[in-house]
Enzyme design. Structure first.
Site, PDB file in Angstrom:
ATOM      1  N   ASP A  13      22.906 -26.354 -17.900  1.00 38.01           N
ATOM      2  CA  ASP A  13      21.499 -26.785 -17.845  1.00 38.01           C
ATOM      3  C   ASP A  13      20.516 -25.667 -18.165  1.00 38.01           C
ATOM      4  O   ASP A  13      19.392 -25.624 -17.642  1.00 38.01           O
ATOM      5  CB  ASP A  13      21.176 -27.389 -16.463  1.00 38.01           C
ATOM      6  CG  ASP A  13      22.074 -28.558 -16.135  1.00 38.01           C
ATOM      7  OD1 ASP A  13      22.438 -29.282 -17.070  1.00 38.01           O
ATOM      8  OD2 ASP A  13      22.409 -28.739 -14.950  1.00 38.01           O
ATOM      9  N   LYS A  16      20.206 -25.680 -23.456  1.00 38.13           N
ATOM     10  CA  LYS A  16      20.968 -25.628 -24.723  1.00 38.13           C
ATOM     11  C   LYS A  16      20.459 -26.691 -25.697  1.00 38.13           C
ATOM     12  O   LYS A  16      20.313 -26.432 -26.887  1.00 38.13           O
ATOM     13  CB  LYS A  16      22.465 -25.878 -24.449  1.00 38.13           C
ATOM     14  CG  LYS A  16      23.104 -24.821 -23.561  1.00 38.13           C
ATOM     15  CD  LYS A  16      24.535 -25.150 -23.227  1.00 38.13           C
ATOM     16  CE  LYS A  16      24.705 -26.344 -22.312  1.00 38.13           C
ATOM     17  NZ  LYS A  16      24.175 -26.180 -20.946  1.00 38.13           N
ATOM     18  N   LYS A  18      17.542 -28.061 -26.074  1.00 37.31           N
ATOM     19  CA  LYS A  18      16.284 -27.683 -26.706  1.00 37.31           C
ATOM     20  C   LYS A  18      16.517 -26.664 -27.828  1.00 37.31           C
ATOM     21  O   LYS A  18      15.975 -26.792 -28.925  1.00 37.31           O
ATOM     22  CB  LYS A  18      15.317 -27.105 -25.656  1.00 37.31           C
ATOM     23  CG  LYS A  18      14.092 -26.506 -26.319  1.00 37.31           C
ATOM     24  CD  LYS A  18      13.053 -25.894 -25.434  1.00 37.31           C
ATOM     25  CE  LYS A  18      12.135 -25.075 -26.352  1.00 37.31           C
ATOM     26  NZ  LYS A  18      10.858 -24.736 -25.778  1.00 37.31           N
ATOM     27  N   GLY A  40      24.320 -33.111 -20.064  1.00 33.18           N
ATOM     28  CA  GLY A  40      23.050 -33.808 -20.242  1.00 33.18           C
ATOM     29  C   GLY A  40      22.117 -32.822 -20.917  1.00 33.18           C
ATOM     30  O   GLY A  40      21.710 -31.841 -20.299  1.00 33.18           O
ATOM     31  N   HIS A  41      21.862 -33.037 -22.192  1.00 33.13           N
ATOM     32  CA  HIS A  41      21.045 -32.099 -22.970  1.00 33.13           C
ATOM     33  C   HIS A  41      19.715 -32.756 -23.298  1.00 33.13           C
ATOM     34  O   HIS A  41      19.676 -33.811 -23.928  1.00 33.13           O
ATOM     35  CB  HIS A  41      21.782 -31.677 -24.245  1.00 33.13           C
ATOM     36  CG  HIS A  41      23.062 -30.921 -23.959  1.00 33.13           C
ATOM     37  ND1 HIS A  41      23.901 -30.484 -24.938  1.00 33.13           N
ATOM     38  CD2 HIS A  41      23.609 -30.508 -22.790  1.00 33.13           C
ATOM     39  CE1 HIS A  41      24.921 -29.841 -24.382  1.00 33.13           C
ATOM     40  NE2 HIS A  41      24.771 -29.846 -23.082  1.00 33.13           N
ATOM     41  N   GLN A 225      27.979 -27.407 -20.839  1.00 33.30           N
ATOM     42  CA  GLN A 225      28.186 -26.679 -19.572  1.00 33.30           C
ATOM     43  C   GLN A 225      27.757 -25.209 -19.745  1.00 33.30           C
ATOM     44  O   GLN A 225      26.855 -24.953 -20.507  1.00 33.30           O
ATOM     45  CB  GLN A 225      29.642 -26.810 -19.090  1.00 33.30           C
ATOM     46  CG  GLN A 225      30.008 -28.213 -18.602  1.00 33.30           C
ATOM     47  CD  GLN A 225      30.297 -29.202 -19.694  1.00 33.30           C
ATOM     48  OE1 GLN A 225      31.150 -28.969 -20.521  1.00 33.30           O
ATOM     49  NE2 GLN A 225      29.611 -30.320 -19.701  1.00 33.30           N
ATOM     50  N   THR A 240      34.379 -26.628 -14.790  1.00 34.03           N
ATOM     51  CA  THR A 240      34.736 -27.857 -15.493  1.00 34.03           C
ATOM     52  C   THR A 240      36.111 -27.644 -16.115  1.00 34.03           C
ATOM     53  O   THR A 240      36.737 -26.594 -15.911  1.00 34.03           O
ATOM     54  CB  THR A 240      33.646 -28.254 -16.517  1.00 34.03           C
ATOM     55  OG1 THR A 240      33.915 -29.578 -16.976  1.00 34.03           O
ATOM     56  CG2 THR A 240      33.577 -27.291 -17.696  1.00 34.03           C
ATOM     57  N   ASP A 334       8.078 -19.970 -18.275  1.00 36.97           N
ATOM     58  CA  ASP A 334       6.837 -20.524 -17.730  1.00 36.97           C
ATOM     59  C   ASP A 334       6.975 -20.916 -16.261  1.00 36.97           C
ATOM     60  O   ASP A 334       5.992 -20.912 -15.521  1.00 36.97           O
ATOM     61  CB  ASP A 334       6.422 -21.772 -18.537  1.00 36.97           C
ATOM     62  CG  ASP A 334       7.543 -22.808 -18.616  1.00 36.97           C
ATOM     63  OD1 ASP A 334       8.629 -22.463 -19.128  1.00 36.97           O
ATOM     64  OD2 ASP A 334       7.344 -23.944 -18.144  1.00 36.97           O
TER      65      ASP A 334
HETATM   66  P1  GDP Z   1      21.062 -28.233 -21.167  1.00 35.65           P
HETATM   67  O1  GDP Z   1      22.091 -29.034 -20.451  1.00 35.65           O
HETATM   68  O2  GDP Z   1      21.422 -26.797 -21.264  1.00 35.65           O
HETATM   69  O3  GDP Z   1      20.694 -28.797 -22.515  1.00 35.65           O
HETATM   70  O4  GDP Z   1      19.750 -28.291 -20.278  1.00 35.65           O
HETATM   71  P2  GDP Z   1      19.144 -29.591 -19.540  1.00 35.65           P
HETATM   72  O5  GDP Z   1      18.504 -30.456 -20.556  1.00 35.65           O
HETATM   73  O6  GDP Z   1      20.144 -30.201 -18.640  1.00 35.65           O
HETATM   74  O7  GDP Z   1      18.082 -28.904 -18.578  1.00 35.65           O
HETATM   75  C1  GDP Z   1      17.054 -28.116 -19.063  1.00 35.65           C
HETATM   76  C2  GDP Z   1      15.728 -28.738 -18.622  1.00 35.65           C
HETATM   77  O8  GDP Z   1      14.710 -27.795 -18.786  1.00 35.65           O
HETATM   78  C3  GDP Z   1      15.321 -29.945 -19.453  1.00 35.65           C
HETATM   79  O9  GDP Z   1      14.602 -30.823 -18.643  1.00 35.65           O
HETATM   80  C4  GDP Z   1      14.438 -29.330 -20.524  1.00 35.65           C
HETATM   81  O10 GDP Z   1      13.491 -30.255 -21.057  1.00 35.65           O
HETATM   82  C5  GDP Z   1      13.740 -28.254 -19.727  1.00 35.65           C
HETATM   83  N1  GDP Z   1      13.354 -27.050 -20.467  1.00 35.65           N
HETATM   84  C6  GDP Z   1      14.004 -26.410 -21.479  1.00 35.65           C
HETATM   85  N2  GDP Z   1      13.361 -25.263 -21.796  1.00 35.65           N
HETATM   86  C7  GDP Z   1      12.290 -25.195 -20.980  1.00 35.65           C
HETATM   87  C8  GDP Z   1      11.257 -24.220 -20.798  1.00 35.65           C
HETATM   88  O11 GDP Z   1      11.193 -23.188 -21.448  1.00 35.65           O
HETATM   89  N3  GDP Z   1      10.334 -24.487 -19.824  1.00 35.65           N
HETATM   90  C9  GDP Z   1      10.370 -25.609 -19.058  1.00 35.65           C
HETATM   91  N4  GDP Z   1       9.427 -25.776 -18.147  1.00 35.65           N
HETATM   92  N5  GDP Z   1      11.327 -26.529 -19.197  1.00 35.65           N
HETATM   93  C10 GDP Z   1      12.285 -26.317 -20.135  1.00 35.65           C
HETATM   94  P1  IMO Z   2      25.283 -29.314 -19.394  1.00 33.54           P
HETATM   95  O1  IMO Z   2      25.991 -29.377 -20.740  1.00 33.54           O
HETATM   96  C1  IMO Z   2      25.610 -28.361 -15.179  1.00 33.54           C
HETATM   97  C2  IMO Z   2      29.471 -29.120 -13.279  1.00 33.54           C
HETATM   98  C3  IMO Z   2      29.520 -30.201 -12.219  1.00 33.54           C
HETATM   99  C4  IMO Z   2      30.607 -29.622 -11.319  1.00 33.54           C
HETATM  100  C5  IMO Z   2      31.579 -29.012 -12.323  1.00 33.54           C
HETATM  101  C6  IMO Z   2      32.759 -29.900 -12.672  1.00 33.54           C
HETATM  102  O2  IMO Z   2      24.223 -30.327 -19.238  1.00 33.54           O
HETATM  103  O3  IMO Z   2      24.864 -27.929 -19.111  1.00 33.54           O
HETATM  104  P2  IMO Z   2      32.985 -32.072 -14.214  1.00 33.54           P
HETATM  105  O4  IMO Z   2      32.341 -33.405 -14.128  1.00 33.54           O
HETATM  106  O5  IMO Z   2      32.729 -31.349 -15.499  1.00 33.54           O
HETATM  107  O6  IMO Z   2      34.444 -32.090 -13.886  1.00 33.54           O
HETATM  108  O7  IMO Z   2      32.294 -31.186 -13.033  1.00 33.54           O
HETATM  109  O8  IMO Z   2      30.822 -28.738 -13.486  1.00 33.54           O
HETATM  110  N1  IMO Z   2      28.930 -29.552 -14.580  1.00 33.54           N
HETATM  111  C7  IMO Z   2      27.710 -29.225 -15.035  1.00 33.54           C
HETATM  112  N2  IMO Z   2      26.715 -28.546 -14.441  1.00 33.54           N
HETATM  113  N3  IMO Z   2      25.467 -28.792 -16.450  1.00 33.54           N
HETATM  114  C8  IMO Z   2      26.471 -29.454 -17.071  1.00 33.54           C
HETATM  115  O9  IMO Z   2      26.434 -29.771 -18.369  1.00 33.54           O
HETATM  116  C9  IMO Z   2      27.649 -29.735 -16.343  1.00 33.54           C
HETATM  117  N4  IMO Z   2      28.802 -30.374 -16.626  1.00 33.54           N
HETATM  118  C10 IMO Z   2      29.581 -30.244 -15.553  1.00 33.54           C
HETATM  119  O10 IMO Z   2      28.287 -30.331 -11.557  1.00 33.54           O
HETATM  120  O11 IMO Z   2      30.086 -28.580 -10.548  1.00 33.54           O
HETATM  121 MG    MG Z   3      22.237 -30.325 -18.808  1.00 35.95          MG
END
Ligand code: GDP
Ligand code: IMO
Ligand code: MG
Length: 433
Positions: A13, A16, A18, A40-41, A225, A240, A334
């Site tokens: 999270d 990635k 973005k 979840g991206h 991840q 994972t 930010d």
């Molecule tokens: P990912 O799994 O690595 O793609 O990240 P996620 O989408 O799960 O979580 C990142 C969250 O941070 C999302 O809600 C993005 O919209 C948000 N995000 C990404 N970059 C920034 C940033 O620079 N500032 C803020 N405030 N939010 C961001």
């Molecule tokens: P993105 O790509 C954050 C975590 C789960 C748990 C562990 C194992 O959005 O960054 P799993 O269901 O993969 O067997 O769970 O890994 N986990 C993540 N945490 N971002 C993710 O994906 C994740 N995918 C799995 O919360 O701790």
């Molecule tokens: Mg994510």
């Protein structure tokens, strides 16, 4: 030409999605190489937010080819729902934009059921998985019992493989986990029902990418991840079940390591984690709550509140080494803007030792406490700035320190979720001509 891998440098999270969306402008192919819909991206374009779980984050760009590589595990229902969701928003007008490698292992109903039931049975010892069946699917892949994407397109093969594997799954579900068994006929009906819609997406990542390289394309690899969730190098067993680090891109897409020119690790300016497991800089106080609120730190896949803490340089150095990072993209800067002071962990204290390297021994890691350096806050809104040089001196100082502590250049600073809230310092696609 340059081929670039994006990986999470923390526990997922990091933003990635973005960064992949932004870098897609410079590439022709975008490839997911591991994980499944545990990811979840999030992409924010203008006011519209799109969350992708399986389909590569380049899909919002017309004419860019998005490939689901052999290393991914795929839930066909989720995949088709994601396609429908994108179409409804006006994306993915051309189906040839999307390809799935035939060797992708399918997430089956028993995988999801086992994942959830095991977690329930484990109680306080649970991993905190996303419950999407990821671990059980990879177990079957490595155990040579998996059913692949290409199998689903050959009904007789699909039925034969399911018939072979289901009795063992039902035995385990019933006898060990105390669950109801699954009906073979119902699975066949459901899965073969998906097959016709899936047929057109069948392809081969390895040969497609070979052709792309020959045509002089730039390829972008999208990790899911994060490095600390890697099955070998992460905080095992709280990880994972795939190789989330850069090396996973080669096995998960069928390309050689010599084709990779840059590896960009995405790191928040602080740290979050979802699920269980050690997290040395975790803040279980008001400050943690403040970061969660300011950063909207709730899971994009499960909606769970994310655990929040200060940036951990010891862990970041681990990601620099295991991935061979050539650059860091620093996101969510930010979110720290309101704070009077920002802390950064530069070492761990373990009993009377000072550790600068991330410990491999889980029992040691559990006992580590962070050693912090404090950075002066900037207390200014930075989310509308357009260039890196406009950032307050304190932010630039923070970035300089992160570079010197981690030994890796910061190539981008993100100051908000939208595409346009990105301050690019150098472009990894421009390293080769
Ligand atoms: P990912 O799994 O690595 O793609 O990240 P996620 O989408 O799960 O979580 C990142 C969250 O941070 C999302 O809600 C993005 O919209 C948000 N995000 C990404 N970059 C920034 C940033 O620079 N500032 C803020 N405030 N939010 C961001
Ligand atoms: P993105 O790509 C954050 C975590 C789960 C748990 C562990 C194992 O959005 O960054 P799993 O269901 O993969 O067997 O769970 O890994 N986990 C993540 N945490 N971002 C993710 O994906 C994740 N995918 C799995 O919360 O701790
Ligand atoms: Mg994510």
């Amino acid at each position: 030409m340059a081929n670039v891998i994006i990986v999470g440098a923390q526990w997922g999270d990091e933003g990635k999605g973005k960064v992949v969306d932004i870098y897609t402008e410079y590439s022709q192919e975008v490839v997911r190489f591991q994980g499944g819909n545990n990811a979840g991206h999030t992409l924010v374009i203008g006011d519209q937010k799109t969350v992708l779980h399986l389909i590569p984050s380049g899909i919002l760009h017309e004419g860019k080819r998005c490939i689901i590589g052999n290393g991914v595990v795929l839930d066909p229902k989720v995949f088709l729902e994601e396609i429908d969701g994108l179409r409804k928003k006006g994306y993915l007008k051309d189906d040839s934009q999307l390809m799935v490698d035939g060797s992708v292992n399918l997430i089956m109903p028993y995988h999801k059921k086992i994942d959830i039931a095991r977690e329930q049975k484990a109680g306080a010892k649970k991993i905190g998985t996303t419950g999407r069946g990821i671990g059980p699917t990879y177990e079957d892949k490595v155990g040579r019992r998996g059913i692949r994407f290409a199998d689903l397109l050959k009904p007789e093969t699909f039925k034969r493989k399911l018939h072979e594997v289901l009795p063992e799954k039902n035995f385990y579900l019933e006898q060990y986990l105390g669950e109801q068994p699954l009906s073979e006929a119902a699975i066949i009906e459901e899965y073969l029902g998906y097959a016709e819609r899936l047929r057109g997406y069948l392809g081969r990542a390895s040969t497609t990418l070979e052709r792309a390289v020959k045509a002089g394309h730039n390829i972008l690899f999208e990790g899911a991840q994060g490095s600390l969730l890697d099955v070998d190098h992460g905080t095992y067993p709280f990880v994972t079940s795939s190789s989330t680090i850069a090396g996973g891109a080669c096995t998960g897409a069928g390309i050689g390591p010599h084709l990779i020119d840059a590896v960009i690790g995405i790191s928040k300016a602080y740290v979050t984690r979802v699920g269980e497991g050690p997290f040395p800089t975790e803040l279980e106080d008001e400050m943690g709550e403040q970061l969660r609120t300011a950063g909207s730190e709730f899971g994009a896949t499960t909606g769970r509140p994310r655990r929040c803490g200060w940036l951990d340089i010891v862990a970041l150095r681990e990601a620099v080494r295991t991935n061979g990072l050539t650059g860091i993209a620093l996101t969510k800067m930010d979110v720290l803007s309101e704070l009077e002071a920002v802390k950064v962990c530069t070492a761990y204290r373990y009993r009377d030792e000072l550790l600068e390297e991330f410990p491999q021994d889980f029992d040691v890691l559990k006992e580590c406490t962070p050693v912090y350096e404090e950075i002066e806050g900037w207390q200014k809104d930075i989310s509308a700035l357009e260039t890196y040089d406009e950032l307050p001196q304190q932010v630039q100082g923070y970035v300089d320190k992160i570079e010197s502590w981690s030994g890796c250049p910061v190539v981008l600073v993100s100051v908000g979720p939208r595409r346009d809230q990105t301050l690019i310092r150098s472009n990894p696609f421009e390293i080769k001509s």
